[in-house]
Write a protein that holds these residues in place. Structure first.
Motif, PDB file in Angstrom:
ATOM      1  N   PRO A  70      -2.817   5.942   4.254  1.00  0.00           N
ATOM      2  CA  PRO A  70      -3.021   5.283   2.955  1.00  0.00           C
ATOM      3  C   PRO A  70      -2.545   6.130   1.769  1.00  0.00           C
ATOM      4  CG  PRO A  70      -4.892   4.826   4.357  1.00  0.00           C
ATOM      5  CD  PRO A  70      -4.024   5.803   5.107  1.00  0.00           C
ATOM      6  N   ARG A  71      -2.811   7.434   1.789  1.00  0.00           N
ATOM      7  CA  ARG A  71      -2.361   8.284   0.686  1.00  0.00           C
ATOM      8  C   ARG A  71      -0.838   8.336   0.612  1.00  0.00           C
ATOM      9  NH1 ARG A  71      -3.216   9.131  -3.938  1.00  0.00           N
ATOM     10  NH2 ARG A  71      -5.431   9.429  -3.449  1.00  0.00           N
ATOM     11  N   GLU A  72      -0.196   8.519   1.750  1.00  0.00           N
ATOM     12  CA  GLU A  72       1.269   8.550   1.763  1.00  0.00           C
ATOM     13  C   GLU A  72       1.848   7.211   1.324  1.00  0.00           C
ATOM     14  OE1 GLU A  72       1.817  11.691   5.519  1.00  0.00           O
ATOM     15  OE2 GLU A  72       1.759   9.525   5.861  1.00  0.00           O
ATOM     16  N   ALA A  73       1.207   6.117   1.758  1.00  0.00           N
ATOM     17  CA  ALA A  73       1.709   4.779   1.433  1.00  0.00           C
ATOM     18  C   ALA A  73       1.606   4.488  -0.057  1.00  0.00           C
ATOM     19  CB  ALA A  73       0.957   3.722   2.237  1.00  0.00           C
ATOM     20  N   THR A  74       0.486   4.866  -0.687  1.00  0.00           N
ATOM     21  CA  THR A  74       0.354   4.611  -2.121  1.00  0.00           C
ATOM     22  C   THR A  74       1.408   5.384  -2.905  1.00  0.00           C
ATOM     23  OG1 THR A  74      -1.337   6.364  -2.308  1.00  0.00           O
ATOM     24  CG2 THR A  74      -2.121   4.106  -2.030  1.00  0.00           C
ATOM     25  N   GLU A  75       1.616   6.631  -2.543  1.00  0.00           N
ATOM     26  CA  GLU A  75       2.617   7.441  -3.243  1.00  0.00           C
ATOM     27  C   GLU A  75       4.023   6.891  -3.036  1.00  0.00           C
ATOM     28  OE1 GLU A  75       1.954  11.343  -1.731  1.00  0.00           O
ATOM     29  OE2 GLU A  75       0.142  11.681  -2.931  1.00  0.00           O
ATOM     30  N   PHE A  76       4.329   6.499  -1.785  1.00  0.00           N
ATOM     31  CA  PHE A  76       5.663   5.984  -1.480  1.00  0.00           C
ATOM     32  C   PHE A  76       5.924   4.674  -2.234  1.00  0.00           C
ATOM     33  CE2 PHE A  76       8.428   3.139   0.911  1.00  0.00           C
ATOM     34  CZ  PHE A  76       9.536   3.937   1.152  1.00  0.00           C
TER      35      PHE A  76
END
Length: 265
Positions: free
Chosen positions: A219-225
């Protein structure tokens, strides 16, 4: 759910190419009920202070109602509907003393400890339900172009590039009562992902792209991406961006040590 599960989650927010931030997003864990979670997002409109006042009222109302919520005794769908109606009334009262006309969207989902999930939305902020890398369901915007899609006059792809894609037919703070759309996921499963986001995010992605991102990244990587990618695709003309992602995962039980067939020397 038959197996124990855990939630991993993240929120993301960026003002994009606007001069100020009117979106707000929150992910709240209930103080008294473990595994009870509320994700809520508001996209404020109505000038710098007007839009922020509207989204402030949405978040304040959501927090207050969720704090009083009991999954054992209260109906989640009713609580979410009250969230929309009460925030709408407060925003209307705020408009009386304000020079602007504050308005806001809302997209909120509530996960109960037993694994059922309820959501509500009003406006064009969206909620997506993905399962194992594919979209299961999403909210339908309360917008002019969504009405054209519903009537078969334009396609989903054409809607994104329509010159009137930003015209809403309903939201919080308008003169008429806000439209309220609810949905129930009777049982979340490992591999499910919930995502709420403002139009500053979803406008730049197909459902298949979003499904692929939330499946392959945390989720953290997805929000940033997604924020970075949306900003790039906006080419300097992007809106505020906000999103919250919750992923359902199996809680692996610790492995038991192997029993020895005979005592060690």
């Amino acid at each position: 759910m038959s197996k124990a599960f855990r939630l991993t989650a993240s929120t993301g927010i960026h003002k994009g190419d606007r001069d100020y931030q009117q979106d707000q997003v929150a992910l709240l864990a209930h103080q008294r009920y473990n595994g009870c979670v509320l994700g809520v997002l508001a996209d404020g409109m109505g000038g710098r202070s007007g839009g922020r006042k509207a989204s402030d009222q949405v978040m304040m109302t959501a927090r207050q109602l969720f704090e009083r919520y009991s999954p054992d005794h209260d109906d989640a769908a009713t609580v979410l509907k009250n969230m929309v109606q009460e925030a709408h009334i407060v925003i209307r009262l705020t408009a009386i003393s304000a020079e602007q006309e504050p308005h806001s969207t809302i997209a909120a989902f509530l996960i109960n400890p037993r694994g059922d999930c309820h959501w509500v939305h009003s406006g064009d902020s969206r909620i997506y339900h993905f399962r194992n890398g594919a979209m299961v369901q999403r909210t339908l915007d309360h917008s002019y172009v969504q009405a054209l899609v519903d009537r078969g006059e334009i396609t989903e792809a054409e809607a994104n590039n329509h010159p009137h894609s930003n015209i809403l037919v309903g939201c919080l703070g308008a003169e008429s009562d806000p439209p309220i759309a609810t949905h129930l996921i009777s049982q979340l499963q490992p591999g499910d992902v919930l995502m709420a986001c403002s139009d500053g995010v979803w406008h730049y992605f197909s459902p298949a792209e979003l499904a692929s991102v939330v499946e392959s990244l945390t989720p953290r990587e997805a929000t940033e991406f997604l924020i970075d990618k949306a900003r790039g695709r906006a080419r300097g003309g992007g809106d505020n961006l906000s999103l919250v992602i919750v992923k359902i995962e199996v809680l692996e039980e610790p492995k038991k040590p192997l029993s020895m067939p005979f005592p060690p020397r």
